[in-house]
Design a protein around this motif. Structure first.
Motif, PDB file in Angstrom:
ATOM      1  N   UNK A 152     149.846 107.076 -55.909  1.00 42.91           N
ATOM      2  CA  UNK A 152     150.548 107.280 -54.640  1.00 42.91           C
ATOM      3  C   UNK A 152     149.703 108.006 -53.607  1.00 42.91           C
ATOM      4  N   UNK A 153     148.821 108.877 -54.063  1.00 39.21           N
ATOM      5  CA  UNK A 153     148.046 109.684 -53.130  1.00 39.21           C
ATOM      6  C   UNK A 153     146.544 109.492 -53.289  1.00 39.21           C
ATOM      7  N   UNK A 154     146.135 108.525 -54.101  1.00 43.89           N
ATOM      8  CA  UNK A 154     144.719 108.211 -54.252  1.00 43.89           C
ATOM      9  C   UNK A 154     144.252 107.274 -53.150  1.00 43.89           C
ATOM     10  N   UNK A 155     143.009 106.861 -53.240  1.00 43.81           N
ATOM     11  CA  UNK A 155     142.441 106.060 -52.171  1.00 43.81           C
ATOM     12  C   UNK A 155     142.747 104.576 -52.257  1.00 43.81           C
ATOM     13  N   UNK A 156     143.150 104.095 -53.449  1.00 42.16           N
ATOM     14  CA  UNK A 156     143.382 102.657 -53.618  1.00 42.16           C
ATOM     15  C   UNK A 156     144.659 102.441 -54.428  1.00 42.16           C
ATOM     16  N   UNK A 157     145.828 102.523 -53.766  1.00 43.48           N
ATOM     17  CA  UNK A 157     147.087 102.391 -54.504  1.00 43.48           C
ATOM     18  C   UNK A 157     147.253 101.041 -55.173  1.00 43.48           C
ATOM     19  N   UNK A 158     146.766  99.962 -54.541  1.00 48.61           N
ATOM     20  CA  UNK A 158     146.909  98.636 -55.124  1.00 48.61           C
ATOM     21  C   UNK A 158     146.182  98.548 -56.462  1.00 48.61           C
ATOM     22  N   UNK A 159     144.955  99.025 -56.496  1.00 51.30           N
ATOM     23  CA  UNK A 159     144.179  98.976 -57.731  1.00 51.30           C
ATOM     24  C   UNK A 159     144.826  99.823 -58.818  1.00 51.30           C
ATOM     25  N   UNK A 160     145.294 101.018 -58.455  1.00 50.67           N
ATOM     26  CA  UNK A 160     145.896 101.914 -59.443  1.00 50.67           C
ATOM     27  C   UNK A 160     147.199 101.361 -59.993  1.00 50.67           C
ATOM     28  N   UNK A 161     148.044 100.824 -59.114  1.00 46.87           N
ATOM     29  CA  UNK A 161     149.325 100.258 -59.553  1.00 46.87           C
ATOM     30  C   UNK A 161     149.096  99.016 -60.405  1.00 46.87           C
ATOM     31  N   UNK A 162     148.143  98.191 -60.008  1.00 40.13           N
ATOM     32  CA  UNK A 162     147.830  96.991 -60.786  1.00 40.13           C
ATOM     33  C   UNK A 162     147.402  97.368 -62.198  1.00 40.13           C
ATOM     34  N   UNK A 163     146.580  98.406 -62.318  1.00 45.89           N
ATOM     35  CA  UNK A 163     146.113  98.843 -63.634  1.00 45.89           C
ATOM     36  C   UNK A 163     147.267  99.301 -64.511  1.00 45.89           C
ATOM     37  N   UNK A 164     148.211 100.019 -63.926  1.00 45.94           N
ATOM     38  CA  UNK A 164     149.362 100.508 -64.695  1.00 45.94           C
ATOM     39  C   UNK A 164     150.219  99.344 -65.177  1.00 45.94           C
ATOM     40  N   UNK A 165     150.483  98.399 -64.293  1.00 48.16           N
ATOM     41  CA  UNK A 165     151.330  97.271 -64.689  1.00 48.16           C
ATOM     42  C   UNK A 165     150.639  96.377 -65.711  1.00 48.16           C
ATOM     43  N   UNK A 166     149.325  96.263 -65.646  1.00 44.01           N
ATOM     44  CA  UNK A 166     148.614  95.482 -66.654  1.00 44.01           C
ATOM     45  C   UNK A 166     148.741  96.131 -68.027  1.00 44.01           C
ATOM     46  N   UNK A 167     148.665  97.460 -68.062  1.00 49.36           N
ATOM     47  CA  UNK A 167     148.835  98.171 -69.328  1.00 49.36           C
ATOM     48  C   UNK A 167     150.237  97.966 -69.890  1.00 49.36           C
ATOM     49  N   UNK A 168     151.192  97.716 -68.993  1.00 49.76           N
ATOM     50  CA  UNK A 168     152.568  97.462 -69.422  1.00 49.76           C
ATOM     51  C   UNK A 168     152.786  96.010 -69.813  1.00 49.76           C
ATOM     52  N   UNK A 169     151.745  95.190 -69.701  1.00 43.01           N
ATOM     53  CA  UNK A 169     151.844  93.800 -70.133  1.00 43.01           C
ATOM     54  C   UNK A 169     152.147  92.805 -69.038  1.00 43.01           C
ATOM     55  N   UNK A 170     152.087  93.237 -67.770  1.00 35.24           N
ATOM     56  CA  UNK A 170     152.372  92.328 -66.663  1.00 35.24           C
ATOM     57  C   UNK A 170     151.102  91.604 -66.240  1.00 35.24           C
ATOM     58  N   UNK A 171     151.148  90.288 -66.144  1.00 38.71           N
ATOM     59  CA  UNK A 171     149.996  89.507 -65.712  1.00 38.71           C
ATOM     60  C   UNK A 171     149.864  89.552 -64.189  1.00 38.71           C
ATOM     61  N   UNK A 172     148.710  89.110 -63.697  1.00 32.89           N
ATOM     62  CA  UNK A 172     148.507  89.074 -62.253  1.00 32.89           C
ATOM     63  C   UNK A 172     149.496  88.122 -61.587  1.00 32.89           C
ATOM     64  N   UNK A 173     149.759  86.998 -62.245  1.00 35.22           N
ATOM     65  CA  UNK A 173     150.716  86.041 -61.684  1.00 35.22           C
ATOM     66  C   UNK A 173     152.115  86.646 -61.596  1.00 35.22           C
ATOM     67  N   UNK A 174     152.520  87.381 -62.621  1.00 33.45           N
ATOM     68  CA  UNK A 174     153.827  88.042 -62.602  1.00 33.45           C
ATOM     69  C   UNK A 174     153.867  89.125 -61.537  1.00 33.45           C
ATOM     70  N   UNK A 175     152.761  89.837 -61.386  1.00 31.92           N
ATOM     71  CA  UNK A 175     152.640  90.881 -60.368  1.00 31.92           C
ATOM     72  C   UNK A 175     152.875  90.301 -58.973  1.00 31.92           C
ATOM     73  N   UNK A 176     152.173  89.228 -58.666  1.00 27.64           N
ATOM     74  CA  UNK A 176     152.293  88.606 -57.346  1.00 27.64           C
ATOM     75  C   UNK A 176     153.692  88.013 -57.133  1.00 27.64           C
ATOM     76  N   UNK A 177     154.215  87.367 -58.165  1.00 28.20           N
ATOM     77  CA  UNK A 177     155.545  86.769 -58.045  1.00 28.20           C
ATOM     78  C   UNK A 177     156.603  87.831 -57.798  1.00 28.20           C
ATOM     79  N   UNK A 178     156.448  88.955 -58.449  1.00 27.38           N
ATOM     80  CA  UNK A 178     157.424  90.037 -58.287  1.00 27.38           C
ATOM     81  C   UNK A 178     157.428  90.559 -56.860  1.00 27.38           C
ATOM     82  N   UNK A 179     156.252  90.788 -56.294  1.00 31.67           N
ATOM     83  CA  UNK A 179     156.168  91.314 -54.929  1.00 31.67           C
ATOM     84  C   UNK A 179     156.644  90.313 -53.885  1.00 31.67           C
TER      85      UNK A 179
END
Length: 227
Positions: free
Chosen positions: A146-173
């Motif tokens: 939330x307060x780092x320099x690249x929120x997209x990269x950080x959030x993407x990393x967290x969701x990947x660890x939770x098992x979310x694929x890039x396609x699911x990430x984009x579809x969700x947003x």
């Protein structure tokens, strides 16, 4: 619909939100106010998610923001104590409701909802453990994403660890229905229950403002429990 741009814009707005929301708005409400419990317990369009037994004698409804530092303090500090003493013993149920304060907040809440299923809806037979596991990670790592320099990269990393694929990430947003439902939840909280800051709690309908320590919650909860 939210895009990658909203991560940047939402992150840029956090300084103003953090400075304004918790204190100034909370002064308009008092701890003595109560709301209609029957109305409060009507779930929003995505359904409620909760911890604890559905028939617990005490229900805490929490309205929280994932980018709110006070909310993170409650979830990382106070909530573990309340879980051990009240939630895991069947005395209290915690209903968690999203109150997005900015675009970044909304985007990340959309992703946590998609951890339940593609349409973000809770309900019978839906495993809510994954949702709360992801919520816990976002609160624990709030300073990074939330307060780092690249929120997209950080959030993407967290969701990947939770098992979310890039396609699911984009579809969700790109899921406008989930975004509309989250906005409706926030608007109803503000208009029907006077939620003006995060975190705001209702303990069997009684308003509790801010990330109070466990001892303060105990003073409110204990008299409500069966003898």
């Amino acid at each position: 619909m939210l895009s990658r741009r909203h991560f940047i814009e939402g992150s840029a707005a956090l300084g103003l939100v953090a400075a304004f929301a918790p204190a100034a708005l909370a002064q308009r409400r008092t701890q003595t106010e109560t709301v209609d419990v029957a109305q409060l317990m009507q779930p929003g369009p995505l359904g409620d998610v909760w911890l604890g037994k559905a028939d617990a004698p005490v229900t805490i409804v929490e309205y929280a923001s994932l980018t709110c530092g006070h909310c993170a303090s409650f979830h990382t500090g106070t909530l573990p104590e309340l879980k051990k003493k009240y939630i895991e013993t069947g005395k209290v149920r915690l209903v968690f409701r999203e109150f997005a304060l900015n675009q970044l907040d909304a985007a990340v809440y959309m992703l946590t909802r998609c951890a339940l299923n593609a349409d973000g809806k809770a309900g019978e037979g839906v495993d809510q453990a994954r949702y709360f596991a992801l919520i816990d990670v976002f609160f624990q790592q709030q300073r990074t994403w939330a307060f780092g320099g690249n929120p997209l990269e950080a959030v993407t990393a967290i969701t990947r660890q939770a098992g979310m694929t890039q396609a699911q990430f984009e579809a969700c947003l790109n899921n406008q229905a989930i975004l509309d439902a989250l906005n409706a939840t926030r608007e109803r909280a503000a208009s029907a229950f006077g939620v003006e800051s995060t975190p705001t709690f209702f303990v069997n309908g009684k308003r509790v403002l801010g990330a109070q320590p466990a001892a303060e919650f105990e003073k409110i909860i204990d008299p409500l429990l069966p003898a």
